[in-house]
Design a protein around this motif. Structure first.
Motif, short mmCIF file in Angstrom:
data_model
loop_
_atom_site.label_atom_id
_atom_site.label_comp_id
_atom_site.label_asym_id
_atom_site.label_seq_id
_atom_site.Cartn_x
_atom_site.Cartn_y
_atom_site.Cartn_z
N SER A 70 23.75 96.15 59.14
CA SER A 70 23.27 94.76 58.97
C SER A 70 22.15 94.66 57.95
O SER A 70 21.89 93.57 57.42
N SER A 71 21.48 95.78 57.65
CA SER A 71 20.41 95.74 56.66
C SER A 71 20.95 95.43 55.26
O SER A 71 20.20 95.05 54.36
N LEU A 72 22.26 95.61 55.08
CA LEU A 72 22.89 95.30 53.80
C LEU A 72 23.26 93.83 53.66
O LEU A 72 23.52 93.35 52.56
N LEU A 73 23.32 93.10 54.79
CA LEU A 73 23.81 91.72 54.76
C LEU A 73 23.01 90.85 53.80
O LEU A 73 23.58 90.12 52.98
N GLU A 74 21.69 90.88 53.93
CA GLU A 74 20.85 90.01 53.11
C GLU A 74 20.98 90.33 51.63
O GLU A 74 21.11 89.44 50.79
N CYS A 75 20.97 91.63 51.29
CA CYS A 75 21.01 91.97 49.87
C CYS A 75 22.38 91.68 49.26
O CYS A 75 22.48 91.31 48.09
N MET A 76 23.46 91.79 50.04
CA MET A 76 24.79 91.52 49.52
C MET A 76 25.01 90.03 49.27
O MET A 76 25.61 89.64 48.26
N GLU A 77 24.55 89.20 50.19
CA GLU A 77 24.81 87.76 50.08
C GLU A 77 23.76 87.04 49.24
O GLU A 77 24.08 86.20 48.41
N GLU A 78 22.48 87.36 49.47
CA GLU A 78 21.41 86.61 48.83
C GLU A 78 20.72 87.36 47.71
O GLU A 78 19.80 86.82 47.07
N LYS A 79 21.14 88.60 47.46
CA LYS A 79 20.57 89.41 46.37
C LYS A 79 19.05 89.55 46.52
O LYS A 79 18.31 89.46 45.53
N GLN A 80 18.61 89.76 47.75
CA GLN A 80 17.18 89.96 48.00
C GLN A 80 17.00 90.84 49.23
O GLN A 80 17.93 91.04 50.01
N ILE A 81 15.78 91.38 49.39
CA ILE A 81 15.43 92.24 50.51
C ILE A 81 14.12 91.74 51.12
O ILE A 81 13.17 91.46 50.38
#
Length: 316
Positions: free
Chosen positions: A119-130
């Motif tokens: 799930s830590s990849l969800l934000e970076c994949m969809e919103e291109k941010q961390i």
């Protein structure tokens, strides 16, 4: 837009990858389509079919930063995103970037990590941010995730949840080579590893331009209606518990536009839609009784055979 010039850039990347990968022209086209459309790819196949080699060849063809994460059950979210640590020399907390801060990320055997780490990849994949410790950091463009998983082995794996699958623009299978292709692979690798000789043919600026210009590809209103009909059918089939979401519809649109650019056209044709329907939509469909192997693909193929293809003049 100079469609010939833009298509030539894509052709150069493809030719570079084909110095290493044999007989996978269609798979390369699909991966490049996802790359240009700003999406991500899930490569699903048994070990040894060239998934990691494909990702490395793509990364070396583009003058951009590449990172690889080998997913394991003990991998932590901070191992991906980075973390704040106390620097005693400076007397303050300092952020150490994780491998996700790159342009092309290979997430190898992604289904071996725990759901929390996935799930830590969800934000970076969809919103291109961390976001770490309440502070949000924007990932530099372009950002492309190519993940791999083995669909056969289940021991020690954690199936990707539907929300994670939906973040992938496409799910693609490499497939095993034919006899002639396997002979060609042996001859190509008998004396050297061609991957070591691959050089970059485009830079990240070229890729960003492609990601901006593909949206100028024309899609006829009749084809937009055709695509919506296909998506609506995924929600009404008796065997389907949950059909394609609006995110999937937009992914479908982006994919067909990017694929038309790869083909050197300034407009989409029905064949583009039929070609991309399975890799873009199948993994987003949840069947009655759970995700059955190959069920999503069969459902989309059934829909394509039922929905009539429009016939128009597709140019502007």
């Amino acid at each position: 837009m100079d469609i010939v010039q833009e298509a030539a850039k894509v052709a150069a990347i493809k030719a570079n990858i084909e110095q290493v990968i044999v007989g996978k022209s269609e798979v390369i086209d699909l991966i490049l389509t996802a790359l240009i459309a700003g999406g991500h790819v899930l490569l699903e196949d048994v070990p040894g079919t060239g998934k990691t080699m494909m990702a490395k060849a793509l990364a070396k063809s583009i003058d951009a930063e590449f990172s690889r994460i080998q997913f394991t059950p003990d991998l932590l979210p901070s191992d991906i995103t980075g973390l704040n640590y106390f620097n005693q020399k400076e007397g303050e907390f300092v952020f150490r970037k994780g491998p996700v801060f790159c342009h092309i990320l290979l997430a190898d055997e992604i289904n071996r990590a725990t759901p929390r780490t996935q799930s830590s990849l969800l934000e970076c994949m969809e919103e291109k941010q961390i976001t770490v410790d309440g502070e949000t950091r924007i990932l530099e463009r372009p950002f492309f995730v190519i993940a791999t998983q083995n669909p056969i082995e289940t021991a020690g794996t954690f199936p990707l949840p539907e929300a994670q699958l939906d973040r992938f623009l496409m799910q693609v299978s490499m497939g095993l080579p034919k006899k002639e292709e396997e002979l060609q692979i042996m001859n190509r690798f008998i004396r050297r590893n061609p991957l070591t000789e691959v050089k970059a043919v485009v830079n990240k600026t070229d890729l960003i331009e492609l990601q901006e210009k593909y949206q100028e590809i024309f899609v006829h209103p009749a084809l937009l209606d055709y695509m919506v009909q296909i998506v609506e059918e995924t929600r009404t089939l008796k065997a389907v518990l949950l059909g394609v979401s609006p995110r999937g519809t937009l992914a479908f649109l982006k994919a067909v536009q990017a694929y038309a650019l790869i083909c050197g056209r300034e407009y989409v044709v029905p064949e583009d839609i039929c070609k991309l329907a399975v890799p873009v939509l199948a993994h987003r469909i949840i069947l009655q009784g759970g995700m059955l192997s190959g069920g999503g693909k069969a459902a989309v193929e059934q829909i394509l055979s039922r929905v009539s293809v429009p016939t128009e003049e597709w140019k502007r």
